[in-house]
Design a protein around this motif. Sequence first.
Motif, PDB file in Angstrom:
ATOM      1  N   LEU A  14      20.571  98.754  82.868  1.00 52.48           N
ATOM      2  CA  LEU A  14      19.321  98.374  82.654  1.00 52.48           C
ATOM      3  C   LEU A  14      18.338  99.585  82.501  1.00 52.48           C
ATOM      4  CD1 LEU A  14      20.490  96.132  84.606  1.00 52.48           C
ATOM      5  CD2 LEU A  14      18.334  95.198  84.758  1.00 52.48           C
ATOM      6  N   ILE A  15      18.604 100.512  83.488  1.00 53.43           N
ATOM      7  CA  ILE A  15      17.413 101.765  83.443  1.00 53.43           C
ATOM      8  C   ILE A  15      18.336 102.810  83.135  1.00 53.43           C
ATOM      9  CG2 ILE A  15      15.716 102.856  84.725  1.00 53.43           C
ATOM     10  CD1 ILE A  15      15.213 100.479  86.317  1.00 53.43           C
ATOM     11  N   ASN A  16      18.557 103.303  81.898  1.00 53.86           N
ATOM     12  CA  ASN A  16      19.301 104.568  81.795  1.00 53.86           C
ATOM     13  C   ASN A  16      18.920 105.868  81.949  1.00 53.86           C
ATOM     14  OD1 ASN A  16      21.743 105.703  80.655  1.00 53.86           O
ATOM     15  ND2 ASN A  16      20.783 105.559  78.327  1.00 53.86           N
ATOM     16  N   ILE A  17      18.642 106.084  83.285  1.00 57.89           N
ATOM     17  CA  ILE A  17      18.152 107.374  83.613  1.00 57.89           C
ATOM     18  C   ILE A  17      19.099 107.924  84.601  1.00 57.89           C
ATOM     19  CG2 ILE A  17      16.425 108.480  85.267  1.00 57.89           C
ATOM     20  CD1 ILE A  17      14.791 106.309  84.544  1.00 57.89           C
ATOM     21  N   ASP A  18      19.840 109.357  84.312  1.00 58.19           N
ATOM     22  CA  ASP A  18      20.987 109.766  85.117  1.00 58.19           C
ATOM     23  C   ASP A  18      20.279 111.256  85.687  1.00 58.19           C
ATOM     24  OD1 ASP A  18      22.930 110.759  86.263  1.00 58.19           O
ATOM     25  OD2 ASP A  18      24.136 111.440  84.276  1.00 58.19           O
ATOM     26  N   PHE A  19      19.983 110.952  87.098  1.00 57.63           N
ATOM     27  CA  PHE A  19      19.497 111.996  87.748  1.00 57.63           C
ATOM     28  C   PHE A  19      20.714 112.886  88.698  1.00 57.63           C
ATOM     29  CE2 PHE A  19      15.461 109.734  87.947  1.00 57.63           C
ATOM     30  CZ  PHE A  19      14.679 110.838  87.007  1.00 57.63           C
ATOM     31  N   PHE A  75      16.921  87.993  85.821  1.00 59.02           N
ATOM     32  CA  PHE A  75      16.837  88.785  84.609  1.00 59.02           C
ATOM     33  C   PHE A  75      17.854  89.790  84.607  1.00 59.02           C
ATOM     34  CE2 PHE A  75      12.217  87.570  85.197  1.00 59.02           C
ATOM     35  CZ  PHE A  75      11.947  86.960  84.246  1.00 59.02           C
ATOM     36  N   ILE A  76      18.406  90.063  85.599  1.00 59.20           N
ATOM     37  CA  ILE A  76      19.664  90.831  85.619  1.00 59.20           C
ATOM     38  C   ILE A  76      20.809  90.130  85.160  1.00 59.20           C
ATOM     39  CG2 ILE A  76      21.298  92.483  86.791  1.00 59.20           C
ATOM     40  CD1 ILE A  76      18.802  93.038  88.735  1.00 59.20           C
ATOM     41  N   ALA A  77      20.909  88.943  85.441  1.00 57.23           N
ATOM     42  CA  ALA A  77      22.142  88.201  85.167  1.00 57.23           C
ATOM     43  C   ALA A  77      21.920  87.774  83.756  1.00 57.23           C
ATOM     44  CB  ALA A  77      21.817  86.693  85.972  1.00 57.23           C
ATOM     45  N   TYR A  98      20.712  89.521  81.329  1.00 56.48           N
ATOM     46  CA  TYR A  98      21.114  90.833  80.793  1.00 56.48           C
ATOM     47  C   TYR A  98      22.758  90.935  80.753  1.00 56.48           C
ATOM     48  CZ  TYR A  98      21.818  95.871  79.819  1.00 56.48           C
ATOM     49  OH  TYR A  98      22.645  96.790  79.211  1.00 56.48           O
ATOM     50  N   TYR A  99      23.134  90.922  81.752  1.00 54.06           N
ATOM     51  CA  TYR A  99      24.648  90.622  81.827  1.00 54.06           C
ATOM     52  C   TYR A  99      25.390  89.581  80.852  1.00 54.06           C
ATOM     53  CZ  TYR A  99      25.452  94.118  85.352  1.00 54.06           C
ATOM     54  OH  TYR A  99      25.775  95.422  86.102  1.00 54.06           O
ATOM     55  N   TYR A 100      24.688  88.443  80.779  1.00 56.98           N
ATOM     56  CA  TYR A 100      25.188  87.354  80.051  1.00 56.98           C
ATOM     57  C   TYR A 100      24.840  87.625  78.254  1.00 56.98           C
ATOM     58  CZ  TYR A 100      25.391  82.636  77.912  1.00 56.98           C
ATOM     59  OH  TYR A 100      25.367  81.484  76.980  1.00 56.98           O
ATOM     60  N   TRP A 101      23.846  88.196  78.234  1.00 57.68           N
ATOM     61  CA  TRP A 101      23.780  88.722  76.812  1.00 57.68           C
ATOM     62  C   TRP A 101      24.641  89.585  76.278  1.00 57.68           C
ATOM     63  CZ3 TRP A 101      17.580  89.479  76.617  1.00 57.68           C
ATOM     64  CH2 TRP A 101      17.012  88.342  76.464  1.00 57.68           C
ATOM     65  N   ASN A 102      25.362  90.483  77.284  1.00 60.71           N
ATOM     66  CA  ASN A 102      26.352  91.522  76.857  1.00 60.71           C
ATOM     67  C   ASN A 102      27.702  91.108  76.969  1.00 60.71           C
ATOM     68  OD1 ASN A 102      24.796  94.160  76.185  1.00 60.71           O
ATOM     69  ND2 ASN A 102      23.587  93.242  77.713  1.00 60.71           N
ATOM     70  N   ASN A 103      27.584  89.595  77.427  1.00 61.48           N
ATOM     71  CA  ASN A 103      29.256  89.143  77.606  1.00 61.48           C
ATOM     72  C   ASN A 103      29.972  89.930  78.800  1.00 61.48           C
ATOM     73  OD1 ASN A 103      28.991  87.307  75.472  1.00 61.48           O
ATOM     74  ND2 ASN A 103      29.499  88.837  74.090  1.00 61.48           N
ATOM     75  N   ASN A 104      29.029  89.897  79.927  1.00 59.62           N
ATOM     76  CA  ASN A 104      29.596  90.718  81.141  1.00 59.62           C
ATOM     77  C   ASN A 104      29.198  89.986  82.177  1.00 59.62           C
ATOM     78  OD1 ASN A 104      31.210  92.732  82.121  1.00 59.62           O
ATOM     79  ND2 ASN A 104      29.528  94.231  82.063  1.00 59.62           N
ATOM     80  N   LEU A 105      29.342  88.673  82.194  1.00 59.73           N
ATOM     81  CA  LEU A 105      28.842  88.021  83.460  1.00 59.73           C
ATOM     82  C   LEU A 105      29.809  88.192  84.573  1.00 59.73           C
ATOM     83  CD1 LEU A 105      26.266  86.248  84.119  1.00 59.73           C
ATOM     84  CD2 LEU A 105      27.562  84.247  83.657  1.00 59.73           C
ATOM     85  N   ASP A 106      30.935  88.401  84.484  1.00 58.77           N
ATOM     86  CA  ASP A 106      32.115  88.734  85.642  1.00 58.77           C
ATOM     87  C   ASP A 106      31.485  89.754  86.508  1.00 58.77           C
ATOM     88  OD1 ASP A 106      33.537  86.633  84.770  1.00 58.77           O
ATOM     89  OD2 ASP A 106      34.822  87.605  83.699  1.00 58.77           O
ATOM     90  N   SER A 107      30.992  90.763  85.852  1.00 57.78           N
ATOM     91  CA  SER A 107      30.430  92.149  86.525  1.00 57.78           C
ATOM     92  C   SER A 107      29.174  91.812  87.409  1.00 57.78           C
ATOM     93  CB  SER A 107      30.030  93.117  85.489  1.00 57.78           C
ATOM     94  OG  SER A 107      30.979  93.611  84.848  1.00 57.78           O
ATOM     95  N   PHE A 108      28.330  90.732  86.882  1.00 53.68           N
ATOM     96  CA  PHE A 108      27.276  90.461  87.557  1.00 53.68           C
ATOM     97  C   PHE A 108      27.844  89.621  88.954  1.00 53.68           C
ATOM     98  CE2 PHE A 108      24.514  87.219  88.945  1.00 53.68           C
ATOM     99  CZ  PHE A 108      23.180  87.798  89.046  1.00 53.68           C
ATOM    100  N   TYR A 109      28.974  89.036  88.868  1.00 54.09           N
ATOM    101  CA  TYR A 109      29.248  88.252  90.097  1.00 54.09           C
ATOM    102  C   TYR A 109      29.915  89.342  91.056  1.00 54.09           C
ATOM    103  CZ  TYR A 109      29.380  83.945  87.348  1.00 54.09           C
ATOM    104  OH  TYR A 109      28.757  82.928  86.519  1.00 54.09           O
ATOM    105  N   GLN A 110      30.485  90.274  90.521  1.00 53.31           N
ATOM    106  CA  GLN A 110      30.871  91.468  91.613  1.00 53.31           C
ATOM    107  C   GLN A 110      29.935  92.174  92.182  1.00 53.31           C
ATOM    108  OE1 GLN A 110      33.367  93.908  88.844  1.00 53.31           O
ATOM    109  NE2 GLN A 110      34.696  92.305  88.376  1.00 53.31           N
ATOM    110  N   ILE A 111      28.764  91.973  91.628  1.00 50.35           N
ATOM    111  CA  ILE A 111      27.698  92.662  92.546  1.00 50.35           C
ATOM    112  C   ILE A 111      27.788  92.181  94.040  1.00 50.35           C
ATOM    113  CG2 ILE A 111      25.187  92.747  92.857  1.00 50.35           C
ATOM    114  CD1 ILE A 111      24.895  92.833  89.878  1.00 50.35           C
ATOM    115  N   TRP A 112      28.071  90.906  94.199  1.00 50.96           N
ATOM    116  CA  TRP A 112      27.857  90.330  95.400  1.00 50.96           C
ATOM    117  C   TRP A 112      29.125  90.544  96.284  1.00 50.96           C
ATOM    118  CZ3 TRP A 112      22.972  89.665  95.387  1.00 50.96           C
ATOM    119  CH2 TRP A 112      22.454  89.488  94.253  1.00 50.96           C
ATOM    120  N   GLU A 113      30.041  90.954  95.720  1.00 49.43           N
ATOM    121  CA  GLU A 113      31.286  91.251  96.679  1.00 49.43           C
ATOM    122  C   GLU A 113      31.277  91.744  98.019  1.00 49.43           C
ATOM    123  OE1 GLU A 113      34.212  93.053  94.346  1.00 49.43           O
ATOM    124  OE2 GLU A 113      34.569  91.383  93.145  1.00 49.43           O
ATOM    125  N   PRO A 114      30.222  92.816  97.995  1.00 50.85           N
ATOM    126  CA  PRO A 114      30.089  93.605  99.412  1.00 50.85           C
ATOM    127  C   PRO A 114      29.693  92.531 100.463  1.00 50.85           C
ATOM    128  CG  PRO A 114      29.231  95.075  97.791  1.00 50.85           C
ATOM    129  CD  PRO A 114      29.604  93.670  97.007  1.00 50.85           C
TER     130      PRO A 114
END
Length: 326
Positions: free
Chosen positions: A47-52, A192-194, A196-212
Amino acid sequence: MINQFRKLNPVNLIFLLAYAFFMRAVIFYRVPNHLNFDFLEPFARPLINIDFSNAFTPITNIFIATVLVYIQALIFNRIINNHNLLAKPSFLPGLMYIAGTSLFLDFMVLSPALISNFLLIWVIDKFLKLSKSANSITTVFDIGMIIALGTLIYFPFMAMLVMIFLALLLFRSFNWREWIAGLVGFVTVFFFIAVYYYWNNNLDSFYQIWEPLGNKFPAVFKINYNDYLVLIPVAVIIILASLQLRENFFRSFISTRKGFQLLFFMFLVAGASFYLKPNFSIWHFLLCVPPGAVLLAYYFSNAKKRWFYETLFLLFVLSVQYFLFV
């Protein structure tokens, strides 16, 4: 030194900055060869393409971290004084905040927890305003959103959601709308993050956020006690502060008592939230510094015998420097 910072004197701004750099003398003397800095959690980076990660040299990393700690100390100092948690306005909260962020070498570099402390200090301010607000639904909603933003930076910050309910129990009579408002604020950001993941056909990765969240709290800890001997003087000051607070507890304003209860629970929640990060670093415990610093400041603000509290603080500074160099 303590007597100097007991005064709300503008010259203390300079002394506070000098103290921040002095407490970090060891890391400026022994600059690490390489330092990484991940500004966001992996799930938030698309979402925020910043690499520090490699944007700063080690010395720049340490310098920026020191400046950020100084700024946080000033903001924190102002908030604690505005809410009258101490005997009188002073620079002691800022002094203790800088002292707390100087306990370990890992505390002295840029880290997600250090950035999250800006949001944590903001949340503390909003929590302490709950008792003064006629309708706190908007405030609680804002707190939920702030916690969500902090979660994007550092996932264990999500544990502060628990503090919303504890704060409402302490400061407000029950109102189901207020209890829901914090969760709605948090969910709004992740909705809104969900999307974004849905628009990019990557909703499985959104579910993985909550694994911890399914991690079990560890039953066994591997601790090298020699690394934490520096906490002995901190523990002594905390014990003295607790005794001082206990003595004055029922003579304090109700809002002050509730404020300290809130900060006590926040200290525990911030410390225990490390289990949400499988490979957490010691800098995680920077989240414990703001609530802990208030208790340290309370002791030095109320201590009576100058020779004792000045000597105690001097021994604290010297012990921190000794263990950092050794």
